[in-house]
Design a protein around this motif. Structure first.
Motif, mmCIF file in Angstrom:
data_model
loop_
_atom_site.group_PDB
_atom_site.id
_atom_site.type_symbol
_atom_site.label_atom_id
_atom_site.label_comp_id
_atom_site.label_asym_id
_atom_site.label_seq_id
_atom_site.Cartn_x
_atom_site.Cartn_y
_atom_site.Cartn_z
ATOM 1 N N ILE A 1 -33.037 -3.290 -12.707
ATOM 2 C CA ILE A 1 -32.428 -1.871 -12.527
ATOM 3 C C ILE A 1 -31.630 -1.895 -11.081
ATOM 4 O O ILE A 1 -31.911 -2.731 -10.245
ATOM 5 C CB ILE A 1 -34.172 -0.843 -12.268
ATOM 6 N N THR A 2 -30.894 -0.517 -11.425
ATOM 7 C CA THR A 2 -30.163 -0.366 -9.784
ATOM 8 C C THR A 2 -29.935 1.403 -10.017
ATOM 9 O O THR A 2 -29.830 1.835 -10.949
ATOM 10 C CB THR A 2 -28.846 -1.318 -9.645
ATOM 11 N N LEU A 3 -29.805 1.772 -8.261
ATOM 12 C CA LEU A 3 -29.370 3.149 -8.110
ATOM 13 C C LEU A 3 -28.321 2.940 -7.000
ATOM 14 O O LEU A 3 -27.922 2.675 -6.226
ATOM 15 C CB LEU A 3 -30.430 3.575 -7.115
ATOM 16 N N TYR B 1 -27.928 5.767 -12.255
ATOM 17 C CA TYR B 1 -28.877 4.275 -12.332
ATOM 18 C C TYR B 1 -28.308 3.937 -13.532
ATOM 19 O O TYR B 1 -28.645 4.399 -14.965
ATOM 20 C CB TYR B 1 -30.750 5.233 -12.587
ATOM 21 N N GLU C 1 -30.222 0.476 -16.669
ATOM 22 C CA GLU C 1 -31.127 -0.461 -16.635
ATOM 23 C C GLU C 1 -30.694 -1.354 -17.747
ATOM 24 O O GLU C 1 -30.227 -1.416 -18.507
ATOM 25 C CB GLU C 1 -32.088 -0.011 -16.800
ATOM 26 N N MET D 1 -36.845 9.790 -13.388
ATOM 27 C CA MET D 1 -37.617 8.306 -12.682
ATOM 28 C C MET D 1 -38.738 8.143 -12.937
ATOM 29 O O MET D 1 -39.500 7.453 -12.571
ATOM 30 C CB MET D 1 -36.645 8.629 -10.885
ATOM 31 N N TRP E 1 -37.207 5.403 -6.465
ATOM 32 C CA TRP E 1 -36.068 6.577 -6.378
ATOM 33 C C TRP E 1 -35.696 7.350 -4.908
ATOM 34 O O TRP E 1 -34.578 7.377 -4.081
ATOM 35 C CB TRP E 1 -36.290 7.522 -7.601
#
Length: 128
Positions: free
Chosen positions: A9-11, A49, A51, A109, A118
């Motif tokens: 995952i990344t934001l 976001y 994933e 989230m 988050w």
């Protein structure tokens, strides 16, 4: 009882996301890389976001988004493996959701069990 699976995952946080052309490219890159992406667009702040099943794919997508030169681009949370509840993973066709509010983004989230992660990434809470 829902099971969980590890996904990367990344934001990403930007000043704003308003360009429909750039957003179409973000969506296409998500589909090509088999990622599920949630975007808060229409104003400030812009939030993305993503994933996916592999770190390399998520990193590639982040690099692609960065190359679009969004104003104040920040990878607020670098790609990492995280257990995500399988009941909410990849449940939307196309793997792309576009939301209009930060509150709705926060709800997504929370549904994924990523509320604290988050909030820290957005700067709403201090990290440990």
């Amino acid at each position: 009882m829902s099971s969980s699976t590890n996904l990367f995952i990344t934001l990403i946080r930007t000043h704003h996301i308003t360009s429909r052309k750039k957003l179409a490219r973000v969506k296409k890159a998500a589909a090509l890389n088999s990622l599920h992406v949630i975007v808060r667009s229409g104003g400030s702040p812009g939030i993305m976001y993503a994933e996916g099943p592999a770190e390399a794919v998520v990193n590639e997508w982040v690099s692609f988004v960065q190359a679009l030169r969004y104003k104040d681009f920040q990878c607020a949370r670098k790609p990492l493996a995280h257990p995500v509840r399988a009941s909410v993973t990849f449940k939307h066709s196309g793997g792309f959701e576009e939301l209009a509010s930060v509150a709705e983004f926060g709800e997504r989230m929370e549904q994924r069990g990523l509320g604290g992660w988050w909030r820290i990434g957005m700067g709403y809470e201090a990290s440990d």
